[in-house]
Structure formats: C-alpha cells, structure tokens
Design a protein around this motif. Structure first.
Motif, PDB file in Angstrom:
ATOM      1  N   ARG A  70      47.739 141.944  43.713  1.00 10.29           N
ATOM      2  CA  ARG A  70      48.814 141.449  42.858  1.00 10.29           C
ATOM      3  C   ARG A  70      48.687 141.986  41.439  1.00 10.29           C
ATOM      4  NH1 ARG A  70      48.163 135.882  42.570  1.00 10.29           N
ATOM      5  NH2 ARG A  70      46.759 135.785  44.330  1.00 10.29           N
ATOM      6  N   GLU A  71      47.454 142.068  40.945  1.00  9.08           N
ATOM      7  CA  GLU A  71      47.239 142.546  39.583  1.00  9.08           C
ATOM      8  C   GLU A  71      47.571 144.029  39.445  1.00  9.08           C
ATOM      9  OE1 GLU A  71      46.323 140.996  36.763  1.00  9.08           O
ATOM     10  OE2 GLU A  71      46.410 139.074  37.793  1.00  9.08           O
ATOM     11  N   LEU A  72      47.224 144.802  40.451  1.00  9.60           N
ATOM     12  CA  LEU A  72      47.432 146.249  40.386  1.00  9.60           C
ATOM     13  C   LEU A  72      48.661 146.663  41.189  1.00  9.60           C
ATOM     14  CD1 LEU A  72      43.776 147.532  40.813  1.00  9.60           C
ATOM     15  CD2 LEU A  72      45.079 147.270  38.716  1.00  9.60           C
ATOM     16  N   GLU A  73      49.654 145.811  41.245  1.00  8.34           N
ATOM     17  CA  GLU A  73      50.853 146.108  42.030  1.00  8.34           C
ATOM     18  C   GLU A  73      51.564 147.336  41.512  1.00  8.34           C
ATOM     19  OE1 GLU A  73      54.706 143.551  42.655  1.00  8.34           O
ATOM     20  OE2 GLU A  73      52.949 142.662  43.623  1.00  8.34           O
ATOM     21  N   THR A  74      51.656 147.474  40.207  1.00  3.37           N
ATOM     22  CA  THR A  74      52.265 148.667  39.641  1.00  3.37           C
ATOM     23  C   THR A  74      51.195 149.740  39.497  1.00  3.37           C
ATOM     24  OG1 THR A  74      51.869 147.886  37.406  1.00  3.37           O
ATOM     25  CG2 THR A  74      54.008 147.380  38.378  1.00  3.37           C
ATOM     26  N   PRO A  75      51.532 151.003  39.763  1.00  4.06           N
ATOM     27  CA  PRO A  75      50.530 152.053  39.652  1.00  4.06           C
ATOM     28  C   PRO A  75      50.026 152.195  38.221  1.00  4.06           C
ATOM     29  CG  PRO A  75      52.668 152.974  40.281  1.00  4.06           C
ATOM     30  CD  PRO A  75      52.817 151.497  40.166  1.00  4.06           C
ATOM     31  N   THR A  76      48.760 152.459  38.097  1.00  3.44           N
ATOM     32  CA  THR A  76      48.165 152.609  36.773  1.00  3.44           C
ATOM     33  C   THR A  76      48.399 154.029  36.300  1.00  3.44           C
ATOM     34  OG1 THR A  76      46.057 153.196  37.760  1.00  3.44           O
ATOM     35  CG2 THR A  76      46.366 150.901  37.166  1.00  3.44           C
ATOM     36  N   ARG A  77      48.910 154.153  35.112  1.00  2.84           N
ATOM     37  CA  ARG A  77      49.121 155.455  34.500  1.00  2.84           C
ATOM     38  C   ARG A  77      48.179 155.548  33.312  1.00  2.84           C
ATOM     39  NH1 ARG A  77      52.186 158.602  37.819  1.00  2.84           N
ATOM     40  NH2 ARG A  77      53.802 157.321  38.708  1.00  2.84           N
TER      41      ARG A  77
END
Length: 84
Positions: A70-77
């Motif tokens: 849930r915390e890393l749902e969006t890709p890390t850029r």
C-alpha cells in the motif's frame, strides 16, 4: 506511394520495411524492459527498509507485505542528483 515506385525501389522499400518491422518491436521491448528493471533496482532498498520496519513493529509477514504494498503503490521515481 507503393504503386508509383519502380521495380527495384519497390523491393528495396519492402526489404527495409521488413527489417524495421522485425527489429523495431524488439528494440522497443528491450528499452521498456531495461527501464522497468532500473525502476525495480532503485526501489528495492526502500521496499526492504519498509519491510524491516514493519517486521520490527510486530506485524506478520503477510500484513507487512500488504502494508508495504500500500505504501509503495505508486512507482518510486528517483530525483536526479541536481534536485537534491
């Protein structure tokens, strides 16, 4: 356009089109794969850090994985060094 070409130019355009059609998709997929691989390599340390923090706080493995997901749902850029 194809009908106005002479015989040799027609076959040359067919050969060039075949080569582009054969090599182009492979190059496109290789580029996408390398981009995705680099995103995963840069995001893995953050994933492990969050997983360790969740495990240290007493969550089970399934709950920790769900929480990290849930915390890393969006890709890390990652920001380039100029931004920091």
């Amino acid at each position: 356009m194809v009908w106005t070409l002479s015989g040799s130019m027609f076959w040359l355009s067919v050969i060039v089109g075949g080569i582009v059609g054969y090599v182009g998709p492979s190059m496109y997929l290789d580029r996408r794969i390398s981009t995705r691989r680099n995103e995963h390599r840069t995001g893995f340390p953050d994933f492990m850090d969050l997983l360790v923090v969740c495990a240290d706080s007493g969550l089970s493995m399934e709950a920790a994985l769900e929480r990290v997901g849930r915390e890393l749902e969006t890709p890390t850029r990652r920001c380039p060094p100029i931004c920091t």
